[in-house]
Write an enzyme that holds these catalytic residues in place. Structure first.
Site, PDB file in Angstrom:
ATOM      1  N   THR A  10       0.829  -1.213   0.000  1.00 46.78           N
ATOM      2  CA  THR A  10       0.000   0.000   0.000  1.00 46.78           C
ATOM      3  C   THR A  10       0.864   1.264   0.000  1.00 46.78           C
ATOM      4  O   THR A  10       0.670   2.169  -0.809  1.00 46.78           O
ATOM      5  CB  THR A  10      -0.915   0.010   1.252  1.00 46.78           C
ATOM      6  OG1 THR A  10      -1.639  -1.212   1.264  1.00 46.78           O
ATOM      7  CG2 THR A  10      -1.870   1.172   1.245  1.00 46.78           C
ATOM      8  N   VAL A  11       1.844   1.315   0.901  1.00 48.09           N
ATOM      9  CA  VAL A  11       2.672   2.528   1.015  1.00 48.09           C
ATOM     10  C   VAL A  11       3.739   2.559  -0.088  1.00 48.09           C
ATOM     11  O   VAL A  11       3.987   3.601  -0.693  1.00 48.09           O
ATOM     12  CB  VAL A  11       3.311   2.636   2.420  1.00 48.09           C
ATOM     13  CG1 VAL A  11       4.115   3.924   2.556  1.00 48.09           C
ATOM     14  CG2 VAL A  11       2.240   2.584   3.511  1.00 48.09           C
ATOM     15  N   LYS A  88       7.667   0.948  11.852  1.00 47.50           N
ATOM     16  CA  LYS A  88       7.727   1.234  13.305  1.00 47.50           C
ATOM     17  C   LYS A  88       8.200   0.032  14.116  1.00 47.50           C
ATOM     18  O   LYS A  88       8.852   0.183  15.136  1.00 47.50           O
ATOM     19  CB  LYS A  88       6.381   1.731  13.846  1.00 47.50           C
ATOM     20  CG  LYS A  88       5.158   0.957  13.428  1.00 47.50           C
ATOM     21  CD  LYS A  88       4.433   1.678  12.347  1.00 47.50           C
ATOM     22  CE  LYS A  88       3.595   0.723  11.538  1.00 47.50           C
ATOM     23  NZ  LYS A  88       2.414   1.296  10.986  1.00 47.50           N
ATOM     24  N   GLY A 117       1.421   8.354  10.461  1.00 42.04           N
ATOM     25  CA  GLY A 117       1.102   8.260   9.026  1.00 42.04           C
ATOM     26  C   GLY A 117       1.622   9.465   8.264  1.00 42.04           C
ATOM     27  O   GLY A 117       2.828   9.619   8.060  1.00 42.04           O
ATOM     28  N   ILE A 119       1.354  12.657   9.248  1.00 42.72           N
ATOM     29  CA  ILE A 119       1.609  13.823  10.123  1.00 42.72           C
ATOM     30  C   ILE A 119       3.107  13.907  10.426  1.00 42.72           C
ATOM     31  O   ILE A 119       3.716  12.906  10.806  1.00 42.72           O
ATOM     32  CB  ILE A 119       0.839  13.677  11.465  1.00 42.72           C
ATOM     33  CG1 ILE A 119      -0.640  13.385  11.213  1.00 42.72           C
ATOM     34  CG2 ILE A 119       1.011  14.909  12.333  1.00 42.72           C
ATOM     35  CD1 ILE A 119      -1.399  12.971  12.470  1.00 42.72           C
ATOM     36  N   GLY A 170      -6.765  -0.250   3.313  1.00 46.37           N
ATOM     37  CA  GLY A 170      -5.302  -0.133   3.401  1.00 46.37           C
ATOM     38  C   GLY A 170      -4.818   0.578   4.655  1.00 46.37           C
ATOM     39  O   GLY A 170      -3.697   1.073   4.686  1.00 46.37           O
ATOM     40  N   ASP A 184       0.785  -1.755  17.659  1.00 44.55           N
ATOM     41  CA  ASP A 184       1.233  -0.735  16.698  1.00 44.55           C
ATOM     42  C   ASP A 184       1.312   0.641  17.393  1.00 44.55           C
ATOM     43  O   ASP A 184       2.310   1.351  17.271  1.00 44.55           O
ATOM     44  CB  ASP A 184       0.255  -0.701  15.510  1.00 44.55           C
ATOM     45  CG  ASP A 184       0.605   0.359  14.491  1.00 44.55           C
ATOM     46  OD1 ASP A 184       1.493   0.112  13.655  1.00 44.55           O
ATOM     47  OD2 ASP A 184       0.011   1.455  14.546  1.00 44.55           O
ATOM     48  N   LYS A 188       4.677   3.089  18.293  1.00 42.27           N
ATOM     49  CA  LYS A 188       4.745   4.520  17.974  1.00 42.27           C
ATOM     50  C   LYS A 188       4.969   5.337  19.247  1.00 42.27           C
ATOM     51  O   LYS A 188       5.652   6.363  19.234  1.00 42.27           O
ATOM     52  CB  LYS A 188       3.460   4.945  17.276  1.00 42.27           C
ATOM     53  CG  LYS A 188       3.319   4.325  15.885  1.00 42.27           C
ATOM     54  CD  LYS A 188       1.909   4.475  15.357  1.00 42.27           C
ATOM     55  CE  LYS A 188       1.766   3.894  13.960  1.00 42.27           C
ATOM     56  NZ  LYS A 188       0.361   3.793  13.525  1.00 42.27           N
TER      57      LYS A 188
END
Ligand code: HSE
Length: 366
Positions: A10-11, A88, A117, A119, A170, A184, A188
């Site tokens: 996706t990324v 991460k 994401g 930001i 996604g 997750d 972070k």
């Protein structure tokens, strides 16, 4: 800048598209197990052909997970290539080692997209940590769970349907366990706390309780009380002690937190001189995350090679002083009680071991 792109999920695919729009970020090669007809650059499934390519100065790692990303990133740093990653899990587990390797080899390691994401949260945090004393970081750090919780609240839909939709859009990790169990957000948080406080705390020491046990009945009960549930990661530094925790939290329906919906994140810091600051925006999604990756690449291309922090004092997580009101729901029903964070998370672990229904959420205090 000549880039070796690793990963085309996706990324990775969004980054490929964005990089094409800028003449100074040229993708020289793509590493992936599959070949992609729409990709114009050289394609390979052997990472060594990227590491050994002298024309490539920067590796963008968007594979995710610990292995083989660790092997690829360390090889790239040792070969004198800058590394930009959104991973991460890798950066949280190996931050000290990777930063040291980058320093030894005179290259840059950037991971702004690893938290928040799209930001520029880590970037702003690192910038401020050099000139002020940051004492707290907290907020919504996972887009998938915020998407699920918002949909359950706004549309009164079920948890499982919303998780599937978050995967389709996604937002979720390849294995969404990391999202819904809070791991997750925990990674972070660790990354944020380490940069903010100049410490080195470990993921395994942070109590972490996710949202996989939440039901439509819990959400309806919160609504009746004028509350909404959010998965919150928070850490603070008080008198040299670091506290850190990930858990669902209840906020008034009229407050700022309640209005952060979909995959958006809202992350805040407190610092001695500048006071409180908040950062909001798309916390997950291909293009949002890829745009932060691209911004890191462009900063390296402009010669900004500073590291996030070189102060990494090992610190144990100490939540002994944290106490708050919790909503606790078991098979016997729901109740509200005041507990220490340690006691609440111990109770959660006990129910998990017994495989009995359990959900808890702390009640946010102003
Ligand atoms: N799965 C992550 C999330 C992606 O939902 O926040 C962005 O880090």
């Amino acid at each position: 800048m000549k880039i070796g792109l690793m990963g085309y999920g996706t990324v990775g695919s969004a980054f490929y598209t964005l990089a094409q729009e800028h003449a100074d970020t040229q993708i020289a090669a793509l590493l992936d197990l599959k070949t992609h007809p729409e990709v114009a650059c050289r394609q390979t499934s052997d990472y060594r052909s990227i590491i050994e390519d002298q024309s490539i100065d920067t590796v963008v790692e968007l594979i995710g997970g610990l292995h083989p990303a660790y092997e690829f990133v360390t090889a790239a740093l040792k070969a004198g290539k800058h590394v930009v990653t959104a991973n991460k899990q890798l950066v949280c587990a190996c931050y000290d080692e990777l930063i040291a390797l980058a320093e030894e080899n005179g290259v840059s390691l950037r991971c702004t997209a690893a938290a928040g994401g799209g930001i520029p949260w880590l970037h702003s945090l690192a910038r401020l940590s050099r000139c002020d004393r940051i004492t707290a970081v907290s907020g919504i750090m996972n887009g998938t769970t915020n998407y699920i919780l918002s949909a359950m609240t706004e549309q009164e839909t079920e948890y499982a349907d919303n998780l599937r939709e978050a995967q389709r859009l996604g937002y979720a990790e390849a294995d969404p366990t990391a999202d819904v169990e809070g791991y997750d957000a925990c990674r972070k948080l660790v990354l944020s706390a380490n940069i903010a406080f100049g410490v080195s705390i470990r993921e395994a020491e942070v109590p972490c309780f996710g949202i996989s046990g939440i039901t439509a009945q819990d959400v309806a009960a919160f609504k009746r009380l004028g509350l909404v549930c959010k998965l919150i990661a928070h850490a603070s530094l008080r008198e040299g002690r670091v506290s850190a925790c990930v858990e669902p939290m209840l906020f008034p329906v009229s407050g700022q937190m309640a209005h952060i919906s979909g995959p958006d994140n809202l992350i805040s810091l407190k610092a001695e001189r500048v006071g409180a600051q908040s950062f909001a925006g798309a916390g997950a999604g291909g293009f949002a995350t890829a745009s932060n990756v691209l911004a890191d690449c462009m900063e390296i291309a402009r010669g900004c090679e500073t590291f996030y922090t070189s102060l990494r004092t090992p610190a144990a997580v100490d939540n002994a002083a944290l106490e708050q009101r919790y909503y606790i729901r078991t098979e016997a029903g729901a109740q509200s009680m005041r507990l220490t964070v340690n006691a609440a998370h111990a109770m959660a672990a006990e129910y998990k071991n017994k495989q009995q229904p359990f959900f808890m959420a702390a009640v946010a205090e102003e």
